[in-house]
Motif scaffolding. Structure first.
Motif, PDB file in Angstrom:
ATOM      1  N   PHE A  38       0.827  -1.215   0.000  1.00 46.30           N
ATOM      2  CA  PHE A  38       0.000   0.000   0.000  1.00 46.30           C
ATOM      3  C   PHE A  38       0.860   1.265   0.000  1.00 46.30           C
ATOM      4  CE2 PHE A  38      -3.192  -2.468   2.891  1.00 46.30           C
ATOM      5  CZ  PHE A  38      -3.747  -3.106   1.800  1.00 46.30           C
ATOM      6  N   THR A  39       1.928   1.261   0.823  1.00 47.74           N
ATOM      7  CA  THR A  39       2.738   2.486   0.945  1.00 47.74           C
ATOM      8  C   THR A  39       3.379   2.830  -0.391  1.00 47.74           C
ATOM      9  OG1 THR A  39       3.244   1.898   3.237  1.00 47.74           O
ATOM     10  CG2 THR A  39       4.646   3.559   2.228  1.00 47.74           C
ATOM     11  N   ALA A  59       9.928  -6.899  -5.287  1.00 47.92           N
ATOM     12  CA  ALA A  59      10.736  -8.123  -5.303  1.00 47.92           C
ATOM     13  C   ALA A  59       9.932  -9.341  -5.754  1.00 47.92           C
ATOM     14  CB  ALA A  59      11.305  -8.386  -3.916  1.00 47.92           C
ATOM     15  N   HIS A  61       5.557  -9.820  -6.116  1.00 52.07           N
ATOM     16  CA  HIS A  61       4.461  -9.285  -6.921  1.00 52.07           C
ATOM     17  C   HIS A  61       3.716  -8.264  -6.078  1.00 52.07           C
ATOM     18  CE1 HIS A  61       1.663 -11.706  -4.574  1.00 52.07           C
ATOM     19  NE2 HIS A  61       2.520 -12.687  -4.695  1.00 52.07           N
ATOM     20  N   GLY A  71      -5.605  -8.492   7.823  1.00 51.66           N
ATOM     21  CA  GLY A  71      -6.969  -8.804   8.227  1.00 51.66           C
ATOM     22  C   GLY A  71      -8.023  -7.986   7.497  1.00 51.66           C
ATOM     23  N   ILE A  75      -9.006   0.501  10.373  1.00 44.97           N
ATOM     24  CA  ILE A  75      -9.177   1.020  11.730  1.00 44.97           C
ATOM     25  C   ILE A  75      -8.739   2.481  11.735  1.00 44.97           C
ATOM     26  CG2 ILE A  75      -8.631   0.613  14.163  1.00 44.97           C
ATOM     27  CD1 ILE A  75      -7.343  -2.091  13.199  1.00 44.97           C
ATOM     28  N   ASN A 254       2.000 -13.059  12.302  1.00 46.63           N
ATOM     29  CA  ASN A 254       0.585 -13.071  12.654  1.00 46.63           C
ATOM     30  C   ASN A 254      -0.168 -13.897  11.611  1.00 46.63           C
ATOM     31  OD1 ASN A 254      -2.241 -11.764  12.977  1.00 46.63           O
ATOM     32  ND2 ASN A 254      -1.033 -11.011  14.704  1.00 46.63           N
ATOM     33  N   TYR A 284      -8.982 -10.609  15.772  1.00 46.09           N
ATOM     34  CA  TYR A 284      -9.677  -9.689  14.871  1.00 46.09           C
ATOM     35  C   TYR A 284     -10.348 -10.508  13.790  1.00 46.09           C
ATOM     36  CZ  TYR A 284      -5.207 -10.205  12.369  1.00 46.09           C
ATOM     37  OH  TYR A 284      -4.090 -10.720  11.753  1.00 46.09           O
TER      38      TYR A 284
HETATM   39  C1  LIG Z   1      -1.223 -10.998   9.053  1.00 42.37           C
HETATM   40  C2  LIG Z   1      -1.352  -9.500   9.092  1.00 42.37           C
HETATM   41  C3  LIG Z   1      -2.567  -8.940   9.467  1.00 42.37           C
HETATM   42  C4  LIG Z   1      -2.686  -7.545   9.504  1.00 42.37           C
HETATM   43  N1  LIG Z   1      -3.932  -7.017   9.726  1.00 42.37           N
HETATM   44  C5  LIG Z   1      -4.113  -5.681   9.654  1.00 42.37           C
HETATM   45  C6  LIG Z   1      -5.427  -5.135   9.745  1.00 42.37           C
HETATM   46  O1  LIG Z   1      -6.421  -5.859   9.800  1.00 42.37           O
HETATM   47  N2  LIG Z   1      -5.561  -3.773   9.733  1.00 42.37           N
HETATM   48  C7  LIG Z   1      -4.457  -2.948   9.626  1.00 42.37           C
HETATM   49  O2  LIG Z   1      -4.639  -1.717   9.651  1.00 42.37           O
HETATM   50  N3  LIG Z   1      -3.216  -3.436   9.451  1.00 42.37           N
HETATM   51  C8  LIG Z   1      -3.014  -4.783   9.448  1.00 42.37           C
HETATM   52  N4  LIG Z   1      -1.773  -5.307   9.235  1.00 42.37           N
HETATM   53  C9  LIG Z   1      -0.650  -4.371   8.933  1.00 42.37           C
HETATM   54  C10 LIG Z   1      -0.710  -3.854   7.495  1.00 42.37           C
HETATM   55  O3  LIG Z   1      -0.986  -4.906   6.609  1.00 42.37           O
HETATM   56  C11 LIG Z   1       0.646  -3.198   7.129  1.00 42.37           C
HETATM   57  O4  LIG Z   1       0.888  -2.141   8.044  1.00 42.37           O
HETATM   58  C12 LIG Z   1       0.676  -2.606   5.726  1.00 42.37           C
HETATM   59  O5  LIG Z   1       0.159  -3.505   4.779  1.00 42.37           O
HETATM   60  C13 LIG Z   1       2.125  -2.233   5.358  1.00 42.37           C
HETATM   61  O6  LIG Z   1       2.153  -1.885   3.996  1.00 42.37           O
HETATM   62  P1  LIG Z   1       3.524  -1.552   3.290  1.00 42.37           P
HETATM   63  O7  LIG Z   1       3.238  -1.211   1.885  1.00 42.37           O
HETATM   64  O8  LIG Z   1       4.259  -0.546   4.101  1.00 42.37           O
HETATM   65  O9  LIG Z   1       4.375  -2.912   3.389  1.00 42.37           O
HETATM   66  P2  LIG Z   1       4.185  -4.306   2.617  1.00 42.37           P
HETATM   67  O10 LIG Z   1       2.800  -4.523   2.205  1.00 42.37           O
HETATM   68  O11 LIG Z   1       4.809  -5.366   3.464  1.00 42.37           O
HETATM   69  O12 LIG Z   1       5.042  -4.100   1.299  1.00 42.37           O
HETATM   70  C14 LIG Z   1       6.445  -4.157   1.259  1.00 42.37           C
HETATM   71  C15 LIG Z   1       6.822  -4.728  -0.101  1.00 42.37           C
HETATM   72  O13 LIG Z   1       8.205  -4.526  -0.333  1.00 42.37           O
HETATM   73  C16 LIG Z   1       8.689  -5.607  -1.103  1.00 42.37           C
HETATM   74  N5  LIG Z   1      10.145  -5.645  -0.957  1.00 42.37           N
HETATM   75  C17 LIG Z   1      10.850  -5.908   0.150  1.00 42.37           C
HETATM   76  N6  LIG Z   1      12.179  -5.794  -0.079  1.00 42.37           N
HETATM   77  C18 LIG Z   1      12.315  -5.426  -1.384  1.00 42.37           C
HETATM   78  C19 LIG Z   1      13.442  -5.126  -2.219  1.00 42.37           C
HETATM   79  N7  LIG Z   1      14.670  -5.154  -1.744  1.00 42.37           N
HETATM   80  N8  LIG Z   1      13.202  -4.799  -3.512  1.00 42.37           N
HETATM   81  C20 LIG Z   1      11.954  -4.733  -4.002  1.00 42.37           C
HETATM   82  N9  LIG Z   1      10.853  -4.999  -3.245  1.00 42.37           N
HETATM   83  C21 LIG Z   1      11.020  -5.332  -1.947  1.00 42.37           C
HETATM   84  C22 LIG Z   1       7.972  -6.816  -0.503  1.00 42.37           C
HETATM   85  O14 LIG Z   1       7.954  -7.918  -1.372  1.00 42.37           O
HETATM   86  C23 LIG Z   1       6.587  -6.237  -0.215  1.00 42.37           C
HETATM   87  O15 LIG Z   1       5.667  -6.486  -1.248  1.00 42.37           O
HETATM   88  C24 LIG Z   1      -1.583  -6.694   9.195  1.00 42.37           C
HETATM   89  C25 LIG Z   1      -0.358  -7.274   8.819  1.00 42.37           C
HETATM   90  C26 LIG Z   1      -0.255  -8.654   8.764  1.00 42.37           C
HETATM   91  C27 LIG Z   1       1.051  -9.257   8.338  1.00 42.37           C
END
Ligand SMILES: Cc1cc2nc3c(=O)[nH]c(=O)nc-3n(C[C@H](O)[C@H](O)[C@H](O)COP(=O)(O)OP(=O)(O)OC[C@H]3O[C@@H](n4cnc5c(N)ncnc54)[C@H](O)[C@@H]3O)c2cc1C
Length: 421
Positions: A38-39, A59, A61, A71, A75, A254, A284
Protein backbone atom coordinates in the motif's frame (compact mmCIF):
# COMPACT_ATOMS: atom_id res chain seq x y z
CA UNK A 1 11.58 -15.79 -1.71
CA UNK A 2 9.84 -19.06 -0.78
CA UNK A 3 6.48 -18.28 0.73
CA UNK A 4 5.15 -20.94 3.12
CA UNK A 5 2.31 -18.61 4.05
CA UNK A 6 0.56 -18.16 0.77
CA UNK A 7 -2.59 -20.31 1.10
CA UNK A 8 -4.64 -17.19 1.38
CA UNK A 9 -8.26 -16.44 0.67
CA UNK A 10 -7.11 -13.20 -0.90
CA UNK A 11 -4.76 -14.86 -3.36
CA UNK A 12 -7.52 -17.32 -4.29
CA UNK A 13 -9.98 -14.48 -5.01
CA UNK A 14 -7.58 -11.89 -6.42
CA UNK A 15 -8.51 -9.87 -9.48
CA UNK A 16 -6.49 -10.46 -12.57
CA UNK A 17 -3.06 -8.88 -12.48
CA UNK A 18 -0.62 -10.13 -15.11
CA UNK A 19 3.02 -10.54 -14.07
CA UNK A 20 5.10 -7.44 -14.74
CA UNK A 21 8.58 -8.78 -15.37
CA UNK A 22 11.64 -6.62 -15.35
CA UNK A 23 12.96 -5.47 -18.66
CA UNK A 24 16.70 -5.93 -18.48
CA UNK A 25 18.64 -2.75 -19.14
CA UNK A 26 19.18 0.67 -17.73
CA UNK A 27 16.26 2.86 -16.79
CA UNK A 28 15.91 6.43 -15.61
CA UNK A 29 13.19 8.23 -13.70
CA UNK A 30 12.54 11.00 -11.19
CA UNK A 31 11.37 8.65 -8.45
CA UNK A 32 12.22 5.01 -7.80
CA UNK A 33 9.79 3.33 -5.40
CA UNK A 34 10.94 0.13 -3.74
CA UNK A 35 8.10 -2.10 -2.55
CA UNK A 36 4.68 -2.75 -4.07
CA UNK A 37 2.51 -2.70 -0.93
CA UNK A 38 0.00 0.00 0.00
CA UNK A 39 2.74 2.49 0.94
CA UNK A 40 4.76 2.10 -2.24
CA UNK A 41 1.75 1.91 -4.56
CA UNK A 42 0.08 4.92 -3.01
CA UNK A 43 3.30 6.94 -3.12
CA UNK A 44 3.96 5.93 -6.74
CA UNK A 45 0.45 6.87 -7.82
CA UNK A 46 0.53 10.19 -5.99
CA UNK A 47 3.98 11.04 -7.41
CA UNK A 48 2.82 10.26 -10.95
CA UNK A 49 -0.25 12.44 -10.42
CA UNK A 50 2.14 15.27 -9.56
CA UNK A 51 4.02 14.86 -12.80
CA UNK A 52 7.04 12.84 -11.65
CA UNK A 53 8.20 9.95 -13.79
CA UNK A 54 8.06 6.89 -11.53
CA UNK A 55 9.36 3.33 -11.58
CA UNK A 56 8.16 0.96 -8.87
CA UNK A 57 10.22 -2.14 -8.18
CA UNK A 58 8.70 -5.08 -6.30
CA UNK A 59 10.74 -8.12 -5.30
CA UNK A 60 7.82 -10.56 -5.74
CA UNK A 61 4.46 -9.28 -6.92
CA UNK A 62 2.19 -6.39 -6.06
CA UNK A 63 0.63 -7.01 -2.61
CA UNK A 64 3.06 -9.79 -1.73
CA UNK A 65 3.87 -8.37 1.72
CA UNK A 66 1.58 -7.44 4.60
CA UNK A 67 -0.66 -5.43 2.24
CA UNK A 68 -1.92 -8.51 0.43
CA UNK A 69 -2.40 -10.71 3.48
CA UNK A 70 -3.69 -8.57 6.35
CA UNK A 71 -6.97 -8.80 8.23
CA UNK A 72 -8.55 -6.19 5.96
CA UNK A 73 -9.60 -4.12 8.97
CA UNK A 74 -9.74 -0.40 8.28
CA UNK A 75 -9.18 1.02 11.73
CA UNK A 76 -9.25 4.81 11.99
CA UNK A 77 -6.19 6.38 13.52
CA UNK A 78 -3.00 5.10 15.04
CA UNK A 79 -2.24 2.53 17.71
CA UNK A 80 -2.34 5.29 20.36
CA UNK A 81 -5.67 6.81 21.35
CA UNK A 82 -6.22 10.51 20.65
CA UNK A 83 -6.18 11.30 24.38
CA UNK A 84 -2.83 9.50 24.72
CA UNK A 85 -1.48 11.55 21.81
CA UNK A 86 -2.72 14.76 23.41
CA UNK A 87 -1.20 13.86 26.80
CA UNK A 88 2.16 13.18 25.14
CA UNK A 89 2.32 15.87 22.44
CA UNK A 90 -0.13 18.58 23.51
CA UNK A 91 -3.23 19.90 21.81
CA UNK A 92 -1.75 21.39 18.65
CA UNK A 93 0.24 18.35 17.52
CA UNK A 94 -2.46 15.90 18.52
CA UNK A 95 -4.97 18.00 16.55
CA UNK A 96 -2.77 17.77 13.46
CA UNK A 97 -2.39 13.99 13.91
CA UNK A 98 -6.10 13.59 14.49
CA UNK A 99 -6.99 15.57 11.36
CA UNK A 100 -4.72 13.39 9.25
CA UNK A 101 -5.09 9.92 10.73
CA UNK A 102 -8.70 9.91 11.92
CA UNK A 103 -10.47 12.41 9.72
CA UNK A 104 -8.89 11.52 6.38
CA UNK A 105 -10.01 8.30 4.78
CA UNK A 106 -7.73 8.21 1.75
CA UNK A 107 -8.52 4.53 1.13
CA UNK A 108 -12.19 5.31 0.56
CA UNK A 109 -11.22 8.29 -1.59
CA UNK A 110 -8.96 6.11 -3.77
CA UNK A 111 -11.56 3.37 -4.05
CA UNK A 112 -14.15 5.89 -5.19
CA UNK A 113 -11.85 7.79 -7.54
CA UNK A 114 -10.52 4.71 -9.34
CA UNK A 115 -13.59 2.47 -9.00
CA UNK A 116 -11.58 -0.21 -7.16
CA UNK A 117 -13.70 -3.32 -6.54
CA UNK A 118 -12.47 -4.58 -3.17
CA UNK A 119 -15.62 -5.43 -1.15
CA UNK A 120 -15.45 -2.26 0.95
CA UNK A 121 -17.81 -2.38 3.96
CA UNK A 122 -18.57 0.30 6.54
CA UNK A 123 -18.20 -0.14 10.32
CA UNK A 124 -15.49 -1.14 12.76
CA UNK A 125 -16.12 -2.45 16.26
CA UNK A 126 -13.54 -2.42 19.02
CA UNK A 127 -14.68 -5.07 21.49
CA UNK A 128 -13.77 -4.89 25.19
CA UNK A 129 -12.10 -7.96 26.61
CA UNK A 130 -12.55 -6.79 30.22
CA UNK A 131 -14.94 -4.37 32.00
CA UNK A 132 -11.89 -2.16 32.64
CA UNK A 133 -11.19 -2.04 28.89
CA UNK A 134 -14.79 -1.01 28.30
CA UNK A 135 -14.56 1.82 30.84
CA UNK A 136 -11.46 3.11 29.05
CA UNK A 137 -13.21 2.88 25.67
CA UNK A 138 -16.23 4.73 26.98
CA UNK A 139 -14.03 7.52 28.35
CA UNK A 140 -12.22 7.82 25.02
CA UNK A 141 -15.51 7.92 23.07
CA UNK A 142 -16.73 10.68 25.37
CA UNK A 143 -13.47 12.59 24.95
CA UNK A 144 -13.65 12.24 21.14
CA UNK A 145 -17.23 13.46 21.03
CA UNK A 146 -16.68 16.43 23.37
CA UNK A 147 -13.23 17.60 22.34
CA UNK A 148 -13.04 16.60 18.67
CA UNK A 149 -16.69 16.34 17.58
CA UNK A 150 -15.94 12.78 16.46
CA UNK A 151 -18.96 10.57 17.00
CA UNK A 152 -18.81 6.86 17.71
CA UNK A 153 -21.45 4.54 19.20
CA UNK A 154 -20.84 3.20 22.68
CA UNK A 155 -22.24 -0.34 22.74
CA UNK A 156 -23.00 -1.80 26.17
CA UNK A 157 -22.58 -5.49 26.92
CA UNK A 158 -26.36 -5.93 26.67
CA UNK A 159 -26.35 -4.35 23.20
CA UNK A 160 -23.41 -6.29 21.79
CA UNK A 161 -25.73 -8.91 20.25
CA UNK A 162 -26.57 -6.40 17.50
CA UNK A 163 -22.97 -6.71 16.33
CA UNK A 164 -21.53 -10.00 17.49
CA UNK A 165 -22.93 -13.32 18.63
CA UNK A 166 -20.35 -14.02 21.31
CA UNK A 167 -20.77 -13.90 25.09
CA UNK A 168 -17.14 -12.91 25.63
CA UNK A 169 -17.15 -9.16 25.31
CA UNK A 170 -18.00 -6.47 27.84
CA UNK A 171 -19.11 -3.82 25.38
CA UNK A 172 -17.42 -1.92 22.61
CA UNK A 173 -17.15 1.10 20.36
CA UNK A 174 -18.69 1.04 16.90
CA UNK A 175 -17.06 3.48 14.51
CA UNK A 176 -18.68 4.16 11.16
CA UNK A 177 -15.51 5.85 9.91
CA UNK A 178 -13.84 2.42 9.95
CA UNK A 179 -14.69 -0.67 7.96
CA UNK A 180 -13.13 -3.56 6.08
CA UNK A 181 -12.06 -4.59 2.60
CA UNK A 182 -10.27 -7.19 0.46
CA UNK A 183 -6.72 -5.89 0.86
CA UNK A 184 -5.09 -7.66 -2.07
CA UNK A 185 -7.75 -6.46 -4.50
CA UNK A 186 -7.26 -2.95 -3.15
CA UNK A 187 -3.50 -3.25 -3.77
CA UNK A 188 -4.13 -4.51 -7.30
CA UNK A 189 -6.60 -1.67 -7.87
CA UNK A 190 -4.02 0.87 -6.70
CA UNK A 191 -1.42 -0.73 -8.98
CA UNK A 192 -3.76 -0.45 -11.97
CA UNK A 193 -4.47 3.19 -11.12
CA UNK A 194 -0.74 3.85 -10.79
CA UNK A 195 -0.05 2.28 -14.18
CA UNK A 196 -2.85 4.31 -15.74
CA UNK A 197 -1.17 7.41 -14.28
CA UNK A 198 2.10 6.44 -15.96
CA UNK A 199 3.96 4.47 -13.27
CA UNK A 200 6.15 1.70 -14.63
CA UNK A 201 5.90 -1.38 -12.41
CA UNK A 202 8.63 -4.02 -12.40
CA UNK A 203 7.93 -7.21 -10.46
CA UNK A 204 10.13 -10.11 -9.48
CA UNK A 205 13.06 -7.75 -9.02
CA UNK A 206 14.78 -7.30 -5.68
CA UNK A 207 16.40 -3.91 -5.45
CA UNK A 208 19.65 -4.40 -3.67
CA UNK A 209 21.36 -1.15 -3.10
CA UNK A 210 20.76 2.52 -2.89
CA UNK A 211 23.99 4.06 -4.13
CA UNK A 212 23.88 7.42 -2.39
CA UNK A 213 21.47 9.83 -0.81
CA UNK A 214 21.62 12.65 -3.31
CA UNK A 215 20.06 10.80 -6.19
CA UNK A 216 21.77 7.75 -7.51
CA UNK A 217 21.26 4.32 -8.87
CA UNK A 218 19.28 1.32 -7.81
CA UNK A 219 20.66 -2.05 -8.75
CA UNK A 220 18.35 -4.83 -9.81
CA UNK A 221 20.29 -7.88 -10.81
CA UNK A 222 21.30 -7.03 -14.33
CA UNK A 223 19.60 -3.65 -14.58
CA UNK A 224 20.00 -0.26 -13.01
CA UNK A 225 17.64 2.62 -12.38
CA UNK A 226 19.03 6.10 -12.30
CA UNK A 227 16.83 8.37 -10.22
CA UNK A 228 16.61 11.64 -8.30
CA UNK A 229 14.53 10.36 -5.39
CA UNK A 230 13.99 7.00 -3.71
CA UNK A 231 11.01 5.87 -1.73
CA UNK A 232 11.83 2.92 0.50
CA UNK A 233 8.50 1.19 1.12
CA UNK A 234 9.81 -2.26 2.02
CA UNK A 235 8.41 -2.36 5.58
CA UNK A 236 9.47 -5.66 7.22
CA UNK A 237 12.37 -5.98 4.79
CA UNK A 238 13.68 -2.44 5.21
CA UNK A 239 16.79 -3.61 7.08
CA UNK A 240 17.96 -5.61 4.04
CA UNK A 241 18.21 -2.40 2.08
CA UNK A 242 19.03 0.10 4.83
CA UNK A 243 20.44 -1.67 7.91
CA UNK A 244 20.09 1.41 10.08
CA UNK A 245 16.35 1.74 9.37
CA UNK A 246 16.00 -1.97 10.11
CA UNK A 247 16.81 -1.22 13.77
CA UNK A 248 13.48 0.60 14.17
CA UNK A 249 11.16 -2.38 13.67
CA UNK A 250 10.85 -6.04 14.54
CA UNK A 251 8.70 -8.42 12.48
CA UNK A 252 5.97 -10.18 14.47
CA UNK A 253 4.36 -13.12 12.70
CA UNK A 254 0.58 -13.07 12.65
CA UNK A 255 -1.82 -15.62 11.19
CA UNK A 256 -5.26 -15.58 9.56
CA UNK A 257 -7.77 -18.23 8.54
CA UNK A 258 -10.87 -18.17 6.35
CA UNK A 259 -13.61 -20.68 7.03
CA UNK A 260 -15.76 -22.18 4.30
CA UNK A 261 -18.79 -19.97 3.52
CA UNK A 262 -21.01 -20.23 6.61
CA UNK A 263 -24.82 -20.58 6.49
CA UNK A 264 -25.05 -18.69 9.83
CA UNK A 265 -22.49 -16.00 8.94
CA UNK A 266 -24.92 -13.07 9.28
CA UNK A 267 -25.94 -14.26 12.73
CA UNK A 268 -22.32 -14.25 13.89
CA UNK A 269 -21.74 -10.62 12.89
CA UNK A 270 -25.20 -9.10 12.30
CA UNK A 271 -24.00 -5.56 11.54
CA UNK A 272 -21.20 -6.84 9.25
CA UNK A 273 -18.64 -4.74 11.11
CA UNK A 274 -15.00 -5.70 11.30
CA UNK A 275 -14.16 -6.53 14.92
CA UNK A 276 -10.88 -6.24 16.79
CA UNK A 277 -10.74 -6.93 20.50
CA UNK A 278 -8.76 -5.17 23.19
CA UNK A 279 -6.37 -7.97 24.15
CA UNK A 280 -2.67 -7.23 23.74
CA UNK A 281 -2.40 -10.22 21.39
CA UNK A 282 -5.67 -9.40 19.80
CA UNK A 283 -8.32 -11.40 17.97
CA UNK A 284 -9.68 -9.69 14.87
CA UNK A 285 -12.32 -10.93 12.50
CA UNK A 286 -14.86 -10.04 9.88
CA UNK A 287 -16.98 -11.58 7.13
CA UNK A 288 -15.77 -11.85 3.56
CA UNK A 289 -18.05 -10.92 0.69
CA UNK A 290 -18.89 -14.62 0.23
CA UNK A 291 -19.73 -15.06 3.94
CA UNK A 292 -16.65 -16.73 5.29
CA UNK A 293 -15.34 -15.78 8.68
CA UNK A 294 -11.85 -14.33 8.28
CA UNK A 295 -10.21 -14.63 11.67
CA UNK A 296 -6.81 -13.49 12.90
CA UNK A 297 -5.57 -14.53 16.28
CA UNK A 298 -2.46 -15.50 18.15
CA UNK A 299 0.99 -14.19 17.45
CA UNK A 300 4.21 -16.09 17.23
CA UNK A 301 7.46 -14.52 18.19
CA UNK A 302 9.37 -17.17 16.29
CA UNK A 303 9.80 -16.48 12.58
CA UNK A 304 8.97 -20.09 11.76
CA UNK A 305 5.30 -20.50 10.90
CA UNK A 306 3.27 -23.19 12.66
CA UNK A 307 3.11 -26.35 10.57
CA UNK A 308 -0.68 -26.16 10.46
CA UNK A 309 -1.89 -22.56 10.51
CA UNK A 310 -5.57 -23.57 10.66
CA UNK A 311 -4.93 -25.71 13.76
CA UNK A 312 -2.96 -22.85 15.33
CA UNK A 313 -5.69 -20.21 14.85
CA UNK A 314 -8.79 -22.42 15.35
CA UNK A 315 -8.74 -22.37 19.20
CA UNK A 316 -8.80 -18.56 19.21
CA UNK A 317 -11.80 -18.60 16.87
CA UNK A 318 -13.52 -21.31 18.93
CA UNK A 319 -13.10 -19.25 22.09
CA UNK A 320 -14.91 -16.29 20.51
CA UNK A 321 -17.44 -18.33 18.51
CA UNK A 322 -17.92 -21.75 20.16
CA UNK A 323 -20.90 -22.33 17.83
CA UNK A 324 -18.53 -22.72 14.85
CA UNK A 325 -15.65 -24.39 16.66
CA UNK A 326 -15.61 -27.23 14.12
CA UNK A 327 -16.37 -25.21 10.98
CA UNK A 328 -14.32 -26.22 7.95
CA UNK A 329 -11.34 -23.95 7.37
CA UNK A 330 -10.45 -23.47 3.70
CA UNK A 331 -7.43 -21.17 3.97
CA UNK A 332 -4.69 -20.37 6.47
CA UNK A 333 -1.93 -17.84 5.85
CA UNK A 334 0.27 -15.37 7.62
CA UNK A 335 2.69 -12.53 7.38
CA UNK A 336 5.01 -10.28 9.29
CA UNK A 337 3.68 -7.21 11.07
CA UNK A 338 6.46 -4.62 11.34
CA UNK A 339 6.24 -3.20 14.85
CA UNK A 340 8.15 -0.19 16.22
CA UNK A 341 9.20 0.44 19.84
CA UNK A 342 6.50 3.11 20.25
CA UNK A 343 3.87 1.30 18.15
CA UNK A 344 3.73 4.41 15.96
CA UNK A 345 4.88 4.41 12.32
CA UNK A 346 8.39 5.52 11.51
CA UNK A 347 8.26 7.97 8.62
CA UNK A 348 10.92 10.31 7.36
CA UNK A 349 13.49 11.46 4.89
CA UNK A 350 17.22 10.94 4.80
CA UNK A 351 18.73 12.96 1.99
CA UNK A 352 16.76 12.00 -1.08
CA UNK A 353 15.46 8.77 0.40
CA UNK A 354 11.92 8.93 1.77
CA UNK A 355 10.65 6.06 3.88
CA UNK A 356 7.57 4.92 5.81
CA UNK A 357 7.40 1.68 7.75
CA UNK A 358 6.44 0.10 11.07
CA UNK A 359 2.72 0.82 11.06
CA UNK A 360 2.47 -1.66 13.95
CA UNK A 361 -0.70 -3.46 12.87
CA UNK A 362 -2.53 -0.23 11.98
CA UNK A 363 -1.37 0.15 8.40
CA UNK A 364 -4.35 -0.70 6.22
CA UNK A 365 -5.76 2.82 6.37
CA UNK A 366 -2.80 5.07 7.12
CA UNK A 367 -0.33 3.67 4.55
CA UNK A 368 -2.31 5.19 1.66
CA UNK A 369 -2.14 8.57 3.36
CA UNK A 370 1.56 8.16 4.15
CA UNK A 371 2.36 7.44 0.50
CA UNK A 372 0.47 10.56 -0.56
CA UNK A 373 2.22 12.72 2.01
CA UNK A 374 5.59 11.54 0.73
CA UNK A 375 4.60 12.69 -2.77
CA UNK A 376 3.41 16.01 -1.35
CA UNK A 377 6.72 16.54 0.48
CA UNK A 378 8.71 15.60 -2.61
CA UNK A 379 6.77 18.20 -4.57
CA UNK A 380 7.81 20.84 -2.05
CA UNK A 381 5.08 21.03 0.61
CA UNK A 382 6.24 19.10 3.64
CA UNK A 383 3.93 20.50 6.31
CA UNK A 384 1.60 17.49 6.52
CA UNK A 385 4.42 15.01 5.92
CA UNK A 386 6.25 16.56 8.87
CA UNK A 387 3.30 15.86 11.16
CA UNK A 388 3.86 12.13 10.68
CA UNK A 389 7.63 12.40 10.34
CA UNK A 390 7.66 14.13 13.73
CA UNK A 391 6.28 11.09 15.54
CA UNK A 392 8.82 9.84 18.06
CA UNK A 393 10.90 6.84 17.07
CA UNK A 394 13.64 4.87 18.72
CA UNK A 395 15.67 1.91 17.51
CA UNK A 396 15.13 -1.36 19.36
CA UNK A 397 17.99 -2.12 21.71
CA UNK A 398 20.38 -4.91 20.81
CA UNK A 399 22.35 -5.43 17.65
CA UNK A 400 21.30 -7.41 14.60
CA UNK A 401 21.10 -10.69 16.56
CA UNK A 402 19.77 -9.52 19.93
CA UNK A 403 17.11 -7.12 18.71
CA UNK A 404 14.45 -9.73 17.99
CA UNK A 405 14.96 -11.79 21.21
CA UNK A 406 14.88 -8.66 23.38
CA UNK A 407 11.76 -7.33 21.70
CA UNK A 408 10.19 -10.78 22.03
CA UNK A 409 10.80 -10.79 25.78
CA UNK A 410 8.99 -7.48 26.09
CA UNK A 411 6.06 -8.69 23.99
CA UNK A 412 5.79 -11.95 25.95
CA UNK A 413 5.57 -9.92 29.13
CA UNK A 414 2.55 -7.99 27.84
CA UNK A 415 0.94 -11.13 26.43
CA UNK A 416 1.29 -12.76 29.86
CA UNK A 417 -0.22 -9.73 31.61
CA UNK A 418 -3.13 -10.04 29.20
CA UNK A 419 -3.69 -13.66 30.14
CA UNK A 420 -3.55 -12.89 33.85
CA UNK A 421 -6.12 -10.11 33.32
C1 LIG B 1 -1.22 -11.00 9.05
C2 LIG B 1 -1.35 -9.50 9.09
C3 LIG B 1 -2.57 -8.94 9.47
C4 LIG B 1 -2.69 -7.54 9.50
N1 LIG B 1 -3.93 -7.02 9.73
C5 LIG B 1 -4.11 -5.68 9.65
C6 LIG B 1 -5.43 -5.14 9.75
O1 LIG B 1 -6.42 -5.86 9.80
N2 LIG B 1 -5.56 -3.77 9.73
C7 LIG B 1 -4.46 -2.95 9.63
O2 LIG B 1 -4.64 -1.72 9.65
N3 LIG B 1 -3.22 -3.44 9.45
C8 LIG B 1 -3.01 -4.78 9.45
N4 LIG B 1 -1.77 -5.31 9.23
C9 LIG B 1 -0.65 -4.37 8.93
C10 LIG B 1 -0.71 -3.85 7.49
O3 LIG B 1 -0.99 -4.91 6.61
C11 LIG B 1 0.65 -3.20 7.13
O4 LIG B 1 0.89 -2.14 8.04
C12 LIG B 1 0.68 -2.61 5.73
O5 LIG B 1 0.16 -3.50 4.78
C13 LIG B 1 2.13 -2.23 5.36
O6 LIG B 1 2.15 -1.88 4.00
P1 LIG B 1 3.52 -1.55 3.29
O7 LIG B 1 3.24 -1.21 1.89
O8 LIG B 1 4.26 -0.55 4.10
O9 LIG B 1 4.37 -2.91 3.39
P2 LIG B 1 4.18 -4.31 2.62
O10 LIG B 1 2.80 -4.52 2.21
O11 LIG B 1 4.81 -5.37 3.46
O12 LIG B 1 5.04 -4.10 1.30
C14 LIG B 1 6.45 -4.16 1.26
C15 LIG B 1 6.82 -4.73 -0.10
O13 LIG B 1 8.20 -4.53 -0.33
C16 LIG B 1 8.69 -5.61 -1.10
N5 LIG B 1 10.14 -5.65 -0.96
C17 LIG B 1 10.85 -5.91 0.15
N6 LIG B 1 12.18 -5.79 -0.08
C18 LIG B 1 12.32 -5.43 -1.38
C19 LIG B 1 13.44 -5.13 -2.22
N7 LIG B 1 14.67 -5.15 -1.74
N8 LIG B 1 13.20 -4.80 -3.51
C20 LIG B 1 11.95 -4.73 -4.00
N9 LIG B 1 10.85 -5.00 -3.25
C21 LIG B 1 11.02 -5.33 -1.95
C22 LIG B 1 7.97 -6.82 -0.50
O14 LIG B 1 7.95 -7.92 -1.37
C23 LIG B 1 6.59 -6.24 -0.22
O15 LIG B 1 5.67 -6.49 -1.25
C24 LIG B 1 -1.58 -6.69 9.20
C25 LIG B 1 -0.36 -7.27 8.82
C26 LIG B 1 -0.25 -8.65 8.76
C27 LIG B 1 1.05 -9.26 8.34
Amino acid sequence: MIDPLANSYYAATAHEWPAHPDIVGDHACDVAVIGGGFTGLSAALACAERGFSVILVEAEHVGFGASGRNGGQLIPGLRWSVSELEAEFGRERSDALFDLCWRQNRVKARIEKHGIACDLKVGHLEAAWTPKDFDAMRREADYLAKRRSYETDVITKAEMGAHIESPLYHGGIHDLQGGHFHPLNYAIGLAKAAEAAGVRILEGQRANWILDRTGGELFLGESTIETRYFIDATDSWIGDLEPDLGRYTVPIMNYNIATAPLPNADALLPSDAAVADSRFVLNYFRLSADKRLIFGGGERYSQTPPRDIAAFVRPFMAEVFPQIADAPIDYGWGGAVAVTMKRLPHIGRRGNVFFAHGFSGHGALVTTLAGELIAEAMAGTAERFDVLAGLPSRPFPGGKWLRQPLATLGLLYYAMKDRLG
